[in-house]
Design a protein around this motif. Structure first.
Motif, PDB file in Angstrom:
ATOM      1  N   UNK A  10       0.839  -1.205   0.000  1.00 27.48           N
ATOM      2  CA  UNK A  10       0.000   0.000   0.000  1.00 27.48           C
ATOM      3  C   UNK A  10       0.874   1.255   0.000  1.00 27.48           C
ATOM      4  N   UNK A  11       1.981   1.221   0.694  1.00 17.57           N
ATOM      5  CA  UNK A  11       2.899   2.365   0.702  1.00 17.57           C
ATOM      6  C   UNK A  11       3.535   2.540  -0.675  1.00 17.57           C
ATOM      7  N   UNK A  12       3.878   1.450  -1.320  1.00 15.90           N
ATOM      8  CA  UNK A  12       4.442   1.498  -2.662  1.00 15.90           C
ATOM      9  C   UNK A  12       3.422   2.098  -3.645  1.00 15.90           C
ATOM     10  N   UNK A  13       2.164   1.693  -3.529  1.00 14.44           N
ATOM     11  CA  UNK A  13       1.117   2.253  -4.402  1.00 14.44           C
ATOM     12  C   UNK A  13       0.934   3.751  -4.192  1.00 14.44           C
ATOM     13  N   UNK A  14       0.991   4.173  -2.958  1.00 14.71           N
ATOM     14  CA  UNK A  14       0.856   5.610  -2.668  1.00 14.71           C
ATOM     15  C   UNK A  14       1.988   6.386  -3.321  1.00 14.71           C
ATOM     16  N   UNK A  15       3.210   5.913  -3.192  1.00 14.20           N
ATOM     17  CA  UNK A  15       4.355   6.609  -3.794  1.00 14.20           C
ATOM     18  C   UNK A  15       4.287   6.591  -5.321  1.00 14.20           C
ATOM     19  N   UNK A  16       3.802   5.498  -5.894  1.00 15.68           N
ATOM     20  CA  UNK A  16       3.630   5.449  -7.343  1.00 15.68           C
ATOM     21  C   UNK A  16       2.570   6.455  -7.787  1.00 15.68           C
ATOM     22  N   UNK A  17       1.472   6.545  -7.038  1.00 17.79           N
ATOM     23  CA  UNK A  17       0.429   7.510  -7.358  1.00 17.79           C
ATOM     24  C   UNK A  17       0.956   8.943  -7.266  1.00 17.79           C
ATOM     25  N   UNK A  18       1.702   9.235  -6.201  1.00 17.26           N
ATOM     26  CA  UNK A  18       2.278  10.576  -6.033  1.00 17.26           C
ATOM     27  C   UNK A  18       3.241  10.882  -7.179  1.00 17.26           C
ATOM     28  N   UNK A  19       4.044   9.922  -7.563  1.00 19.68           N
ATOM     29  CA  UNK A  19       4.981  10.121  -8.677  1.00 19.68           C
ATOM     30  C   UNK A  19       4.266  10.411  -9.981  1.00 19.68           C
ATOM     31  N   UNK A  20       3.234   9.644 -10.285  1.00 22.79           N
ATOM     32  CA  UNK A  20       2.453   9.866 -11.507  1.00 22.79           C
ATOM     33  C   UNK A  20       1.766  11.233 -11.442  1.00 22.79           C
ATOM     34  N   UNK A  21       1.227  11.584 -10.293  1.00 19.07           N
ATOM     35  CA  UNK A  21       0.563  12.876 -10.124  1.00 19.07           C
ATOM     36  C   UNK A  21       1.536  14.031 -10.363  1.00 19.07           C
ATOM     37  N   UNK A  22       2.749  13.928  -9.862  1.00 17.23           N
ATOM     38  CA  UNK A  22       3.759  14.969 -10.067  1.00 17.23           C
ATOM     39  C   UNK A  22       4.106  15.092 -11.552  1.00 17.23           C
ATOM     40  N   UNK A  23       4.294  13.977 -12.225  1.00 17.21           N
ATOM     41  CA  UNK A  23       4.614  13.996 -13.660  1.00 17.21           C
ATOM     42  C   UNK A  23       3.477  14.639 -14.451  1.00 17.21           C
ATOM     43  N   UNK A  24       2.243  14.301 -14.134  1.00 12.71           N
ATOM     44  CA  UNK A  24       1.092  14.881 -14.830  1.00 12.71           C
ATOM     45  C   UNK A  24       1.014  16.381 -14.586  1.00 12.71           C
TER      46      UNK A  24
END
Length: 119
Positions: A10-24
């Motif tokens: 779940x922590x890995x998913x959160x960081x992946x989501x944050x990373x994608x959000x920053x790129x967008x």
């Protein structure tokens, strides 16, 4: 295998989501930046001089004093409600036109008829 050594999914998913959000967000800013440039095209009126630091297809208009060597053009007339450069065809001395077309409000569409300011 010991579960305490496994990364928390779940922590890995959160960081992946944050990373994608920053790129967008960064991509949206960079794409939108081209439309947020300072441009005086809506402020140009008859008698004003200006320079175009952009291209004919993508002008970037900066109002200048008519005596400024960078003032390439002089506005002859601004025609509110015009949607094509053909509106300037009857304006004597016109060598070009800037147009802004508003699809939402026809009252925001206009054409600026201009000539060279070079002597």
């Amino acid at each position: 295998m010991d579960d305490s050594l496994q990364p928390d999914n779940s922590l890995r998913r959160i960081w992946m989501f944050v990373g994608v959000l920053v790129v967008v967000c960064v991509s949206a800013f960079l794409i939108n930046r081209q439309f947020m440039t300072e441009d005086d095209h809506t402020k140009v009126a008859a008698g004003d001089c200006f320079e175009n630091s952009g291209t004919a297809e993508k002008p970037r208009i900066k109002k200048r004093d008519c005596g400024d060597p960078k003032a390439e053009y002089k506005a002859l007339k601004k025609i509110d409600g015009a949607v094509t450069s053909l509106a300037c065809s009857d304006v004597e001395g016109t060598t070009g036109a800037l147009t802004q077309i508003s699809f939402d409000k026809a009252s925001e569409s206009f054409a600026v008829c201009y000539k060279s300011n070079r002597r």
